[in-house]
Design a protein around this motif. Structure first.
Motif, PDB file in Angstrom:
ATOM      1  N   LEU A 180      41.652  45.476  48.558  1.00  0.00           N
ATOM      2  CA  LEU A 180      40.849  46.148  47.188  1.00  0.00           C
ATOM      3  C   LEU A 180      41.771  46.638  46.099  1.00  0.00           C
ATOM      4  CD1 LEU A 180      37.526  47.967  48.422  1.00  0.00           C
ATOM      5  CD2 LEU A 180      37.779  45.960  47.193  1.00  0.00           C
ATOM      6  N   LEU A 234      33.093  43.485  48.502  1.00  0.00           N
ATOM      7  CA  LEU A 234      34.447  43.252  49.404  1.00  0.00           C
ATOM      8  C   LEU A 234      35.085  41.880  49.009  1.00  0.00           C
ATOM      9  CD1 LEU A 234      33.156  44.819  52.768  1.00  0.00           C
ATOM     10  CD2 LEU A 234      34.858  46.010  50.818  1.00  0.00           C
ATOM     11  N   LEU A 286      35.996  46.856  42.871  1.00  0.00           N
ATOM     12  CA  LEU A 286      36.383  48.115  43.435  1.00  0.00           C
ATOM     13  C   LEU A 286      35.740  49.271  42.668  1.00  0.00           C
ATOM     14  CD1 LEU A 286      38.158  50.254  45.171  1.00  0.00           C
ATOM     15  CD2 LEU A 286      40.211  49.869  43.531  1.00  0.00           C
TER      16      LEU A 286
END
Ligand code: SF4
Length: 184
Positions: free
Chosen positions: A161, A128, A170
């Motif tokens: 993202l 992330l 991603l």
């Protein structure tokens, strides 16, 4: 058509009396274990256990009360933790349709006999943006990672993202996270 006849049962799980959540079970007259590797190939996030002839999956990530489990066995399809009787019955009928559609398309699908592990929150967190920007509605990226692995959030809930610098991360997330399959 693989499933032509079944008995449908909707009930409140005995371990949770009084809870306003429902489970449903379809007992099948046909053995559907042959279709499980095909479902494993097409349902992202499914966990296939060949020795047990079982395949489980989380669905309903977008629902207010979070996702719930569905399970396919040789002679049974089950769903749990659904908000109402009607919803449980409707979902189960959707799963039966899904099995029959997959069966009809099986010549176009390469069956997957492997067992994939669900990712840990930490494995997801590492991919992330880690900015804790809160755009997903969660206080931290780790909380988001935790909910993502529990199928209570979707990748699309994290707007950063979609930025080009996270394209590689991603793609890696898309390969491992559990998101709701299309049913019905
Ligand atoms: S939107 Fe994405 S980057 Fe921002 S806190 Fe949520 S998970 Fe982290």
């Amino acid at each position: 058509m693989l499933i032509e006849h079944y008995d449908l049962e909707v009930f409140t799980p005995p371990c949770d009396p009084g809870a306003e959540r429902y489970a449903a079970r379809a007992r099948l007259t046909a053995d559907i274990s042959e279709i499980l590797p095909y479902l494993n190939a097409t349902l992202r996030g499914a966990v296939y256990l060949p020795e047990a002839q079982a395949l489980t999956c989380r669905v309903g990530a977008a629902q207010k009360k979070g996702g719930h489990n569905i399970a396919f066995h040789a002679y049974e399809i089950a769903t749990s933790n659904v908000e109402d009787r009607e919803g449980a019955e409707k979902e189960l009928k959707g799963l039966i349709d899904l099995v029959n559609r997959t069966w009809e398309r099986r010549a176009e699908i390469t069956p997957d006999h492997t067992t994939r592990q669900r990712p840990t929150p930490m494995a997801v967190y590492k991919l992330l943006p880690q900015t804790n920007c809160k755009q997903c509605g969660e206080p931290t990226c780790y909380t988001f990672a935790f909910k993502l692995t529990a199928a209570q959030k979707k990748l699309a809930d994290c707007p950063p993202l979609a930025e080009p610098q996270f394209a590689e991360k991603l793609a890696a997330l898309e390969a491992i996270v559990i998101e709701a399959p299309a049913i019905g």
